[in-house]
Design an enzyme around this catalytic site. Structure first.
Site, PDB file in Angstrom:
ATOM      1  N   ASN A   1      -7.352  -2.601  14.373  1.00 48.23           N
ATOM      2  CA  ASN A   1      -8.741  -2.902  13.986  1.00 48.23           C
ATOM      3  C   ASN A   1      -8.829  -4.127  13.073  1.00 48.23           C
ATOM      4  O   ASN A   1      -9.884  -4.397  12.500  1.00 48.23           O
ATOM      5  CB  ASN A   1      -9.380  -1.684  13.305  1.00 48.23           C
ATOM      6  CG  ASN A   1      -8.717  -1.320  11.982  1.00 48.23           C
ATOM      7  OD1 ASN A   1      -7.769  -1.972  11.559  1.00 48.23           O
ATOM      8  ND2 ASN A   1      -9.210  -0.278  11.328  1.00 48.23           N
TER       9      ASN A   1
ATOM     10  N   ASP B   1       0.816  -1.218   0.000  1.00 53.44           N
ATOM     11  CA  ASP B   1       0.000   0.000   0.000  1.00 53.44           C
ATOM     12  C   ASP B   1       0.845   1.261   0.000  1.00 53.44           C
ATOM     13  O   ASP B   1       2.070   1.201   0.163  1.00 53.44           O
ATOM     14  CB  ASP B   1      -0.956  -0.008   1.204  1.00 53.44           C
ATOM     15  CG  ASP B   1      -0.274  -0.406   2.507  1.00 53.44           C
ATOM     16  OD1 ASP B   1       0.964  -0.363   2.576  1.00 53.44           O
ATOM     17  OD2 ASP B   1      -0.986  -0.756   3.459  1.00 53.44           O
TER      18      ASP B   1
ATOM     19  N   GLU C   1      -9.578  -1.918   5.328  1.00 52.52           N
ATOM     20  CA  GLU C   1     -10.213  -1.627   6.611  1.00 52.52           C
ATOM     21  C   GLU C   1     -11.443  -2.536   6.797  1.00 52.52           C
ATOM     22  O   GLU C   1     -11.908  -3.159   5.835  1.00 52.52           O
ATOM     23  CB  GLU C   1     -10.633  -0.152   6.632  1.00 52.52           C
ATOM     24  CG  GLU C   1      -9.475   0.845   6.452  1.00 52.52           C
ATOM     25  CD  GLU C   1      -8.617   1.037   7.719  1.00 52.52           C
ATOM     26  OE1 GLU C   1      -8.503   0.103   8.533  1.00 52.52           O
ATOM     27  OE2 GLU C   1      -8.063   2.143   7.873  1.00 52.52           O
TER      28      GLU C   1
END
Ligand code: PGA
Length: 240
Positions: A135, A67, A142
């Site tokens: 997370n 990324d 995400e």
């Protein structure tokens, strides 16, 4: 998923490097999927040490990074292109033309995502290294990201922006968007090594290993990968 729990971060880094060193020896012309973040820095240092000792070469390696932030030029000291040069590429014999990382400052981001996806179709990662977000994100996928996603632009969550703000002078400087390899493209890797260090990753590690496989914890998809190894230090593994 195979799970290796280590006493501390140094052992985690050593264990992870053993898998990559073995690959570099057995298949010098390989595709290495690489990750940024603080967790793989020790692994990269071990790879540099192995290179300096003449144990391995990167001259035929193709890299594929996960990324990049949108809007940071590749010379910005918080860009992932800069991170990779500083922590690995500048210290080994990998060829610059074999380095691949999404271009977060491309004019047409959609086109850049397609370009990167096409590159990955032709260059399946022999090993993909992953960190994990608190997370449960992998790359910048995400929670909520479909498991069959390809390279795409993401809006970073508040928790990721907060986690990453430690590396910027203030939270407002953290980019709000990134380009990430998709979960589908991570899952196509022949082998995945996911690294987790520290107690702030313990819940995400629990959800990854023991939780249901669903998009609320993107890393849980790795339960379905045929050749995935989680290497966690004992703080990160304390709930499993
Ligand atoms: P970290 O980041 O290695 O800096 O904890 C991991 C991630 O967010 O994927």
């Amino acid at each position: 998923m195979k799970i290796i729990i280590t006493e501390n971060y140094d052992q985690l880094s050593k264990k992870a490097s053993e898998f990559i060193i073995e690959l570099l020896k057995s298949k010098p012309k390989c595709v290495l999927g690489l990750a940024t973040g603080t967790t793989p820095i020790g692994l990269y240092q071990n790879l540099i040490d192995a290179y300096n000792k003449g144990e391995v070469s990167f001259k035929d390696v193709t890299s594929a990074n996960l990324d990049e932030y949108v809007g940071l030029q590749k010379d910005h000291d918080q860009s992932y292109a800069y991170f990779m040069r500083k922590n690995l590429f500048n210290h080994v014999d990998i060829k610059s033309e074999n380095l691949n990382i999404p271009n977060g400052s491309a004019k047409d981001l959609q086109l850049e995502c397609e370009r990167y996806s096409n590159f990955l179709k032709d260059n399946i990662q022999d090993i993909q290294v992953l960190g994990i977000g608190s997370n449960g994100h992998i790359g910048f996928n995400e929670p909520g990201t479909p498991f069959d996603s390809t390279t795409h632009v993401v809006d970073l969550t508040e928790s990721t922006i907060k986690d990453n703000s430690r590396l910027f002078s203030c939270i407002d400087e953290v980019p709000k968007k990134a380009i990430t390899m998709g979960i589908g493209e991570i899952m196509k890797s022949k082998m995945v090594i996911i690294l987790a260090s520290g107690a702030n990753k313990a819940q995400a590690v629990y959800n990854t290993v023991k939780g249901e496989v669903n998009t609320t914890c993107p890393a849980s998809v790795l339960q379905n990968h045929p050749n995935c190894i989680l290497i966690a230090d004992k703080d990160a593994a304390k709930l499993i």
